[in-house]
Scaffold this active site. Structure first.
Site, PDB file in Angstrom:
ATOM      1  N   TYR A 146       0.838  -1.200   0.000  1.00 16.72           N
ATOM      2  CA  TYR A 146       0.000   0.000   0.000  1.00 16.72           C
ATOM      3  C   TYR A 146       0.876   1.254   0.000  1.00 16.72           C
ATOM      4  CZ  TYR A 146      -3.687   3.233   1.653  1.00 16.72           C
ATOM      5  OH  TYR A 146      -4.586   4.264   1.805  1.00 16.72           O
ATOM      6  N   LYS A 150       1.281   3.991  -3.027  1.00 18.70           N
ATOM      7  CA  LYS A 150       0.851   5.381  -2.842  1.00 18.70           C
ATOM      8  C   LYS A 150       2.021   6.343  -3.048  1.00 18.70           C
ATOM      9  CE  LYS A 150      -3.578   4.907  -1.819  1.00 18.70           C
ATOM     10  NZ  LYS A 150      -4.649   5.503  -2.632  1.00 18.70           N
ATOM     11  N   PHE A 192     -13.576  -2.410  16.847  1.00 15.09           N
ATOM     12  CA  PHE A 192     -14.014  -2.225  18.245  1.00 15.09           C
ATOM     13  C   PHE A 192     -15.540  -2.131  18.334  1.00 15.09           C
ATOM     14  CE2 PHE A 192      -9.835  -0.063  19.892  1.00 15.09           C
ATOM     15  CZ  PHE A 192      -9.203  -1.292  19.852  1.00 15.09           C
ATOM     16  N   GLN A 210       0.446   2.755  21.033  1.00 17.12           N
ATOM     17  CA  GLN A 210       0.567   3.403  19.715  1.00 17.12           C
ATOM     18  C   GLN A 210      -0.567   4.413  19.553  1.00 17.12           C
ATOM     19  OE1 GLN A 210      -0.464   0.308  20.271  1.00 17.12           O
ATOM     20  NE2 GLN A 210      -1.614  -0.620  18.612  1.00 17.12           N
ATOM     21  N   THR A 211      -0.292   5.494  18.826  1.00 21.70           N
ATOM     22  CA  THR A 211      -1.304   6.554  18.710  1.00 21.70           C
ATOM     23  C   THR A 211      -1.813   6.684  17.275  1.00 21.70           C
ATOM     24  OG1 THR A 211       0.244   8.337  18.171  1.00 21.70           O
ATOM     25  CG2 THR A 211      -0.152   7.880  20.522  1.00 21.70           C
ATOM     26  N   ARG A 212      -3.024   7.199  17.167  1.00 18.35           N
ATOM     27  CA  ARG A 212      -3.616   7.595  15.898  1.00 18.35           C
ATOM     28  C   ARG A 212      -4.416   8.866  16.156  1.00 18.35           C
ATOM     29  NH1 ARG A 212      -0.652   4.048  14.814  1.00 18.35           N
ATOM     30  NH2 ARG A 212      -0.924   2.297  13.379  1.00 18.35           N
ATOM     31  N   GLN A 275       3.279   6.033  16.150  1.00 16.23           N
ATOM     32  CA  GLN A 275       2.581   7.298  16.400  1.00 16.23           C
ATOM     33  C   GLN A 275       2.183   7.934  15.068  1.00 16.23           C
ATOM     34  OE1 GLN A 275       5.351   9.843  18.431  1.00 16.23           O
ATOM     35  NE2 GLN A 275       6.907   9.678  16.832  1.00 16.23           N
TER      36      GLN A 275
HETATM   37  N1  UDP Z   1      -5.782  -2.087  16.155  1.00 17.87           N
HETATM   38  C1  UDP Z   1      -6.107  -2.731  17.338  1.00 17.87           C
HETATM   39  N2  UDP Z   1      -7.112  -3.665  17.339  1.00 17.87           N
HETATM   40  C2  UDP Z   1      -7.825  -3.989  16.227  1.00 17.87           C
HETATM   41  C3  UDP Z   1      -7.520  -3.322  15.014  1.00 17.87           C
HETATM   42  C4  UDP Z   1      -6.484  -2.388  15.020  1.00 17.87           C
HETATM   43  O1  UDP Z   1      -5.492  -2.467  18.380  1.00 17.87           O
HETATM   44  O2  UDP Z   1      -8.718  -4.841  16.326  1.00 17.87           O
HETATM   45  C5  UDP Z   1      -4.713  -1.089  16.155  1.00 17.87           C
HETATM   46  C6  UDP Z   1      -3.642  -1.295  15.089  1.00 17.87           C
HETATM   47  O3  UDP Z   1      -2.635  -2.163  15.552  1.00 17.87           O
HETATM   48  C7  UDP Z   1      -3.148   0.122  14.903  1.00 17.87           C
HETATM   49  C8  UDP Z   1      -4.373   0.998  15.172  1.00 17.87           C
HETATM   50  O4  UDP Z   1      -5.291   0.157  15.871  1.00 17.87           O
HETATM   51  O5  UDP Z   1      -2.155   0.435  15.850  1.00 17.87           O
HETATM   52  C9  UDP Z   1      -5.042   1.508  13.910  1.00 17.87           C
HETATM   53  O6  UDP Z   1      -5.236   0.420  13.033  1.00 17.87           O
HETATM   54  P1  UDP Z   1      -6.007   0.529  11.666  1.00 17.87           P
HETATM   55  O7  UDP Z   1      -5.918  -0.817  11.038  1.00 17.87           O
HETATM   56  O8  UDP Z   1      -7.356   1.091  11.902  1.00 17.87           O
HETATM   57  O9  UDP Z   1      -5.245   1.600  10.794  1.00 17.87           O
HETATM   58  P2  UDP Z   1      -3.711   2.015  10.577  1.00 17.87           P
HETATM   59  O10 UDP Z   1      -3.649   3.393  11.109  1.00 17.87           O
HETATM   60  O11 UDP Z   1      -2.808   1.090  11.344  1.00 17.87           O
HETATM   61  O12 UDP Z   1      -3.494   1.922   9.119  1.00 17.87           O
END
Ligand code: UDP
Length: 327
Positions: A146, A150, A192, A210-212, A275
């Site tokens: 991916y 991109k 979730f 880890q953060t988003r 992060q």
């Molecule tokens: N994640 C999690 N549990 C799940 C799915 C994802 O803890 O059931 C975590 C994943 O490891 C990551 C974050 O949530 O750190 C965001 O994951 P996502 O797949 O939504 O998108 P990413 O930003 O990683 O592309």
């Protein structure tokens, strides 16, 4: 009436873009190969005379009759576990698909906006991420299909801009959520909420530190609209800088849904960025854009949409084996 082609139109973002451009008075040609998209996302538009749907894979040559003013290239799998399931298609749509869209834009003298991603920054060593940062990507890791597609997409788009003088726009999209995400696509928010609705424990990968930074879809669509109509050809980050750890996010979902399920930890997937937070100075200055919808508001709307989904979607068995995605 301006005419716009939207690729990936049956997907989460694509379908919201169809809504927006119909509302703005455009004729919308929606294109999708329906690998990850779902026609139910477009059902409400099908009867409109200014809307049409073309079932086509943009990784093969695109033929379209008539004039075209704009192209939005949004076709691509967008969930890390989709990349594992369909890695070659993911590479192809970001590279060959982009090439076909750029070629079509050139032939039609149309302006094109391509959907890039915060994943071009990989596991970023600069925080928050500005557009000037070149990124830290593992080309041969599970996300490489991916991320590198991109990155190639951005390079190809800039080449069409500089070599052909094509009017191009590049948006770098950070984590976005809202109604019409596939409930079982594996991304954290639908994962979730789906787990809470099914009465399952919430799976936090790793220790959850880890953060988003999550942006509500309407805010993103506004940013895309403004960028398309701007005259800025370089990449612009669009996202909500409100950063949160995944553990805190799981706790918020537990509170929102009122579930009495608990949090369970599973191994952190390979190359999962530690992060992520957009620096949106450029979007503010160039587009006068910033997000308006708080996470509390956006999550409530999204939860209300998800809990009204039919049971066949709630219990669909796609991507529920998260272990396959772990190291
Ligand atoms: N994640 C999690 N549990 C799940 C799915 C994802 O803890 O059931 C975590 C994943 O490891 C990551 C974050 O949530 O750190 C965001 O994951 P996502 O797949 O939504 O998108 P990413 O930003 O990683 O592309």
């Amino acid at each position: 009436m301006p005419r716009i082609l939207i690729t990936g139109a049956a997907g989460f973002l694509g379908s919201h873009l169809c809504d927006r451009f119909i509302a703005e008075g455009y004729e919308v040609v929606a294109m999708d190969n329906l690998i990850t998209g779902d026609l139910r996302n477009l059902e409400h538009l099908q009867a409109l005379p200014q809307f049409s749907f073309v079932h086509h894979d943009v990784s093969t040559h695109i033929h379209l009759n008539g004039p075209l003013d704009y192209i939005l290239h949004f076709a691509s799998p967008a969930s890390p576990i989709d990349y594992l399931k369909i890695p070659i298609q993911t590479l192809k749509v970001g590279s060959l698909g982009t090439h076909n869209c750029l070629g079509l834009a050139l032939a039609k003298k149309a302006r094109i906006l391509v959907a890039s991603t915060s994943e071009v920054y990989g596991d970023p060593l600069v925080h928050p991420q500005t557009e000037e940062y070149w990124g830290n990507v593992n080309p041969i890791g599970p996300r490489g299909v991916y991320d590198e597609a991109k990155r190639f997409q951005e390079a190809l788009t800039m080449a069409y801009h500089t070599y052909h003088g094509l009017e191009t726009r590049i948006i770098r999209i950070f984590n976005t959520y809202g109604p019409r995400m596939r409930l079982n696509d594996g991304r954290v928010l639908p994962a979730f909420i789906g787990q809470a609705l099914r009465g399952e424990d919430l799976t936090v990968f790793g220790d959850g530190s880890q953060t988003r930074s999550f942006c509500y879809v309407d805010d993103l669509v506004e940013g895309i609209y403004r960028l398309l109509l701007s005259d800025y050809p370089y990449p612009v980050n669009i996202g909500n800088p409100d950063e949160i750890t995944i553990l805190q996010f799981a706790e918020e979902i537990i509170k929102l849904t009122g579930t009495d399920q608990k949090i369970v930890h599973q191994p952190l997937p390979k190359d999962d960025p530690t992060q992520r937070q957009p620096d949106i100075t450029k979007a503010r200055e160039i587009l006068g854009w910033e997000p308006k919808v708080s996470r509390a508001e956006g999550l409530k709307i999204t939860y209300d949409a998800f809990r009204n989904l039919p049971n066949d979607l709630l219990y669909k068995q796609e991507h529920r084996d998260f272990k396959a995605y772990s190291k």
